[in-house]
Write a protein that holds these residues in place. Sequence first.
Motif, PDB file in Angstrom:
ATOM      1  N   LEU A   6       1.863   4.289  10.451  1.00  0.00           N
ATOM      2  CA  LEU A   6       2.100   3.076  10.181  1.00  0.00           C
ATOM      3  C   LEU A   6       3.465   2.122  10.664  1.00  0.00           C
ATOM      4  O   LEU A   6       4.309   3.001  10.705  1.00  0.00           O
ATOM      5  N   LYS A   7       2.975   0.806  10.953  1.00  0.00           N
ATOM      6  CA  LYS A   7       3.495   0.179  11.237  1.00  0.00           C
ATOM      7  C   LYS A   7       4.572  -0.798  10.767  1.00  0.00           C
ATOM      8  O   LYS A   7       3.433  -1.448   9.704  1.00  0.00           O
ATOM      9  N   VAL A   8       5.612  -1.028  10.754  1.00  0.00           N
ATOM     10  CA  VAL A   8       6.708  -1.503   9.944  1.00  0.00           C
ATOM     11  C   VAL A   8       7.073  -2.323  10.749  1.00  0.00           C
ATOM     12  O   VAL A   8       8.200  -2.025  11.586  1.00  0.00           O
ATOM     13  N   VAL A   9       7.466  -3.917  10.468  1.00  0.00           N
ATOM     14  CA  VAL A   9       8.273  -5.144  10.839  1.00  0.00           C
ATOM     15  C   VAL A   9       9.446  -5.480  10.118  1.00  0.00           C
ATOM     16  O   VAL A   9       9.132  -5.750   9.050  1.00  0.00           O
ATOM     17  N   LEU A  10      10.552  -5.326  11.033  1.00  0.00           N
ATOM     18  CA  LEU A  10      11.418  -5.845   9.849  1.00  0.00           C
ATOM     19  C   LEU A  10      11.661  -7.627  10.223  1.00  0.00           C
ATOM     20  O   LEU A  10      11.597  -7.595  12.048  1.00  0.00           O
ATOM     21  N   LEU A  11      12.119  -8.371   9.871  1.00  0.00           N
ATOM     22  CA  LEU A  11      12.154  -9.584  10.145  1.00  0.00           C
ATOM     23  C   LEU A  11      13.050 -10.205   9.605  1.00  0.00           C
ATOM     24  O   LEU A  11      13.722  -9.838   8.210  1.00  0.00           O
ATOM     25  N   GLY A  12      13.627 -11.175  10.347  1.00  0.00           N
ATOM     26  CA  GLY A  12      15.043 -12.122   9.123  1.00  0.00           C
ATOM     27  C   GLY A  12      16.254 -12.602  10.404  1.00  0.00           C
ATOM     28  O   GLY A  12      15.850 -12.545  11.300  1.00  0.00           O
ATOM     29  N   ASN A  13      16.584 -13.966   9.661  1.00  0.00           N
ATOM     30  CA  ASN A  13      17.937 -14.634  10.215  1.00  0.00           C
ATOM     31  C   ASN A  13      18.511 -13.480  11.463  1.00  0.00           C
ATOM     32  O   ASN A  13      18.972 -11.584  10.539  1.00  0.00           O
ATOM     33  N   ALA A  14      19.269 -13.762  11.776  1.00  0.00           N
ATOM     34  CA  ALA A  14      19.967 -12.888  13.021  1.00  0.00           C
ATOM     35  C   ALA A  14      21.236 -12.314  12.098  1.00  0.00           C
ATOM     36  O   ALA A  14      21.870 -13.157  11.276  1.00  0.00           O
ATOM     37  N   THR A  19      19.330  -4.295  11.881  1.00  0.00           N
ATOM     38  CA  THR A  19      19.485  -3.169  11.897  1.00  0.00           C
ATOM     39  C   THR A  19      20.272  -1.755  10.710  1.00  0.00           C
ATOM     40  O   THR A  19      19.671  -0.750  11.168  1.00  0.00           O
ATOM     41  N   SER A  20      20.803  -2.626  10.529  1.00  0.00           N
ATOM     42  CA  SER A  20      21.860  -1.796   9.283  1.00  0.00           C
ATOM     43  C   SER A  20      20.979  -1.055   7.964  1.00  0.00           C
ATOM     44  O   SER A  20      20.594   0.208   8.066  1.00  0.00           O
ATOM     45  N   LEU A  21      19.950  -1.780   7.755  1.00  0.00           N
ATOM     46  CA  LEU A  21      18.919  -1.327   6.913  1.00  0.00           C
ATOM     47  C   LEU A  21      17.567  -0.574   7.331  1.00  0.00           C
ATOM     48  O   LEU A  21      17.576   1.154   7.124  1.00  0.00           O
ATOM     49  N   MET A  22      17.435  -0.515   9.259  1.00  0.00           N
ATOM     50  CA  MET A  22      16.954   0.544   9.363  1.00  0.00           C
ATOM     51  C   MET A  22      17.648   1.633   9.502  1.00  0.00           C
ATOM     52  O   MET A  22      17.181   2.710  10.007  1.00  0.00           O
ATOM     53  N   GLU A  23      18.547   1.551   9.838  1.00  0.00           N
ATOM     54  CA  GLU A  23      19.678   3.086  10.312  1.00  0.00           C
ATOM     55  C   GLU A  23      19.832   3.327   9.120  1.00  0.00           C
ATOM     56  O   GLU A  23      19.997   4.799   9.437  1.00  0.00           O
ATOM     57  N   ARG A  24      20.304   3.346   8.385  1.00  0.00           N
ATOM     58  CA  ARG A  24      20.383   3.822   6.424  1.00  0.00           C
ATOM     59  C   ARG A  24      19.370   4.921   6.396  1.00  0.00           C
ATOM     60  O   ARG A  24      19.130   5.366   5.841  1.00  0.00           O
ATOM     61  N   TYR A  25      18.359   4.212   6.067  1.00  0.00           N
ATOM     62  CA  TYR A  25      17.152   4.652   5.997  1.00  0.00           C
ATOM     63  C   TYR A  25      16.700   5.891   7.110  1.00  0.00           C
ATOM     64  O   TYR A  25      16.051   6.679   6.776  1.00  0.00           O
ATOM     65  N   VAL A  26      16.804   5.558   8.521  1.00  0.00           N
ATOM     66  CA  VAL A  26      16.235   6.420   9.869  1.00  0.00           C
ATOM     67  C   VAL A  26      17.077   7.396  10.025  1.00  0.00           C
ATOM     68  O   VAL A  26      17.054   9.191  10.002  1.00  0.00           O
ATOM     69  N   HIS A  27      18.267   7.481   9.455  1.00  0.00           N
ATOM     70  CA  HIS A  27      19.670   8.479   9.800  1.00  0.00           C
ATOM     71  C   HIS A  27      20.401   8.338   8.842  1.00  0.00           C
ATOM     72  O   HIS A  27      21.365   9.047   8.684  1.00  0.00           O
ATOM     73  N   ILE A  80       9.380   1.761  13.347  1.00  0.00           N
ATOM     74  CA  ILE A  80       9.996   0.440  12.672  1.00  0.00           C
ATOM     75  C   ILE A  80      10.292  -0.485  13.919  1.00  0.00           C
ATOM     76  O   ILE A  80      10.991   0.305  14.434  1.00  0.00           O
ATOM     77  N   TRP A  81       9.674  -1.523  13.769  1.00  0.00           N
ATOM     78  CA  TRP A  81      10.462  -1.845  14.163  1.00  0.00           C
ATOM     79  C   TRP A  81      11.781  -3.321  14.623  1.00  0.00           C
ATOM     80  O   TRP A  81      10.974  -4.646  12.913  1.00  0.00           O
ATOM     81  N   ASP A  82      12.847  -3.811  14.437  1.00  0.00           N
ATOM     82  CA  ASP A  82      13.526  -4.102  14.348  1.00  0.00           C
ATOM     83  C   ASP A  82      13.748  -5.520  15.195  1.00  0.00           C
ATOM     84  O   ASP A  82      14.402  -5.182  16.353  1.00  0.00           O
ATOM     85  N   THR A  83      12.898  -6.524  14.680  1.00  0.00           N
ATOM     86  CA  THR A  83      12.905  -7.611  15.180  1.00  0.00           C
ATOM     87  C   THR A  83      14.287  -8.517  15.610  1.00  0.00           C
ATOM     88  O   THR A  83      15.695  -8.775  14.799  1.00  0.00           O
ATOM     89  N   VAL A 105      10.791  -8.760   4.687  1.00  0.00           N
ATOM     90  CA  VAL A 105      11.717 -10.021   5.587  1.00  0.00           C
ATOM     91  C   VAL A 105      12.929  -9.825   4.745  1.00  0.00           C
ATOM     92  O   VAL A 105      13.166  -9.802   3.462  1.00  0.00           O
ATOM     93  N   CYS A 106      13.826 -10.004   5.733  1.00  0.00           N
ATOM     94  CA  CYS A 106      15.315 -10.135   4.469  1.00  0.00           C
ATOM     95  C   CYS A 106      16.317 -10.634   4.739  1.00  0.00           C
ATOM     96  O   CYS A 106      16.335 -12.149   5.708  1.00  0.00           O
ATOM     97  N   TYR A 107      16.828 -11.334   3.754  1.00  0.00           N
ATOM     98  CA  TYR A 107      17.772 -12.600   3.965  1.00  0.00           C
ATOM     99  C   TYR A 107      19.383 -11.724   3.525  1.00  0.00           C
ATOM    100  O   TYR A 107      18.961 -10.873   2.138  1.00  0.00           O
ATOM    101  N   ASP A 108      20.598 -12.678   3.587  1.00  0.00           N
ATOM    102  CA  ASP A 108      21.691 -11.764   2.941  1.00  0.00           C
ATOM    103  C   ASP A 108      22.077 -12.875   1.936  1.00  0.00           C
ATOM    104  O   ASP A 108      22.193 -13.878   1.918  1.00  0.00           O
ATOM    105  N   ILE A 109      22.185 -11.697   0.918  1.00  0.00           N
ATOM    106  CA  ILE A 109      21.882 -12.236  -0.977  1.00  0.00           C
ATOM    107  C   ILE A 109      23.187 -13.373  -0.387  1.00  0.00           C
ATOM    108  O   ILE A 109      23.417 -14.455  -1.844  1.00  0.00           O
ATOM    109  N   THR A 110      24.335 -12.974   0.518  1.00  0.00           N
ATOM    110  CA  THR A 110      25.465 -14.039   0.510  1.00  0.00           C
ATOM    111  C   THR A 110      25.166 -15.887   0.892  1.00  0.00           C
ATOM    112  O   THR A 110      26.057 -16.083   0.015  1.00  0.00           O
ATOM    113  N   LYS A 111      24.380 -15.652   1.672  1.00  0.00           N
ATOM    114  CA  LYS A 111      23.818 -17.160   2.557  1.00  0.00           C
ATOM    115  C   LYS A 111      22.736 -17.439   1.921  1.00  0.00           C
ATOM    116  O   LYS A 111      21.406 -17.356   2.626  1.00  0.00           O
ATOM    117  N   SER A 112      22.512 -18.287   1.130  1.00  0.00           N
ATOM    118  CA  SER A 112      20.993 -19.567   0.712  1.00  0.00           C
ATOM    119  C   SER A 112      20.302 -19.651   1.611  1.00  0.00           C
ATOM    120  O   SER A 112      18.826 -19.834   1.614  1.00  0.00           O
TER     121      SER A 112
END
Length: 220
Positions: A6-14, A19-27, A80-83, A105-112
Amino acid sequence: MSRVDLKVVLLGNAMVGKTSLMERYVHDSFNGNRPYQNNRLNGREGVIPINPVEIMPQTIGTVFAAKRVQVNDVTLIMGIWDTAGSEKYDAMTRTYYRGAKAAIVCYDITKSSTFQRAKHWVRELRSIEENCKVYLCATKKDLCDEGFVSDDPDIQSVVERYASGTQTKLFVTSSKTGENVVELFDEIIQDFVSNPENLQKVEEAIVLSKKTGERYCCAI
């Protein structure tokens, strides 16, 4: 761990927290102490954030992590590919769409502005990789819980209407507290195994790898 089912890609602004999302889930970990490279915030060097926002270093290129997950009697390997989120890496990022079964596809809830960019990735994914399921992920919910005010108070209602209109599943998460992180990935797994064709391919890959001793992995 060389086989990926199961290949999952993480996308979103810098800096949106991929990366924090991936680390929380994996580790099951969160590191809020790593300083952002060059102490740069919003394009200004040497500026220390007034609000208690945890600043993490940017991903350069792509980071990969894998996790074994048990679903009924089948052991899946999720890759999981963290781009990188910077636009200068867009061409590289597109190469990781191929063969992806899911995209977060990630976005920062504090930055529209990060949501506006997220809509670009949703459109692009659906035009390039039609079989890839897209999940919209709001990050850094803990900041709102701590009283941090978004630059657009109506952002969540806008996102919810967008998610409903595009039939995209939406999760509001915090990698710091772990809220809704496992739930997001569990939903991805359940959607994947609900397709009998996916399970058939997993079983065939397992049999093939045992018979030949060869490594099996997805594209890219």
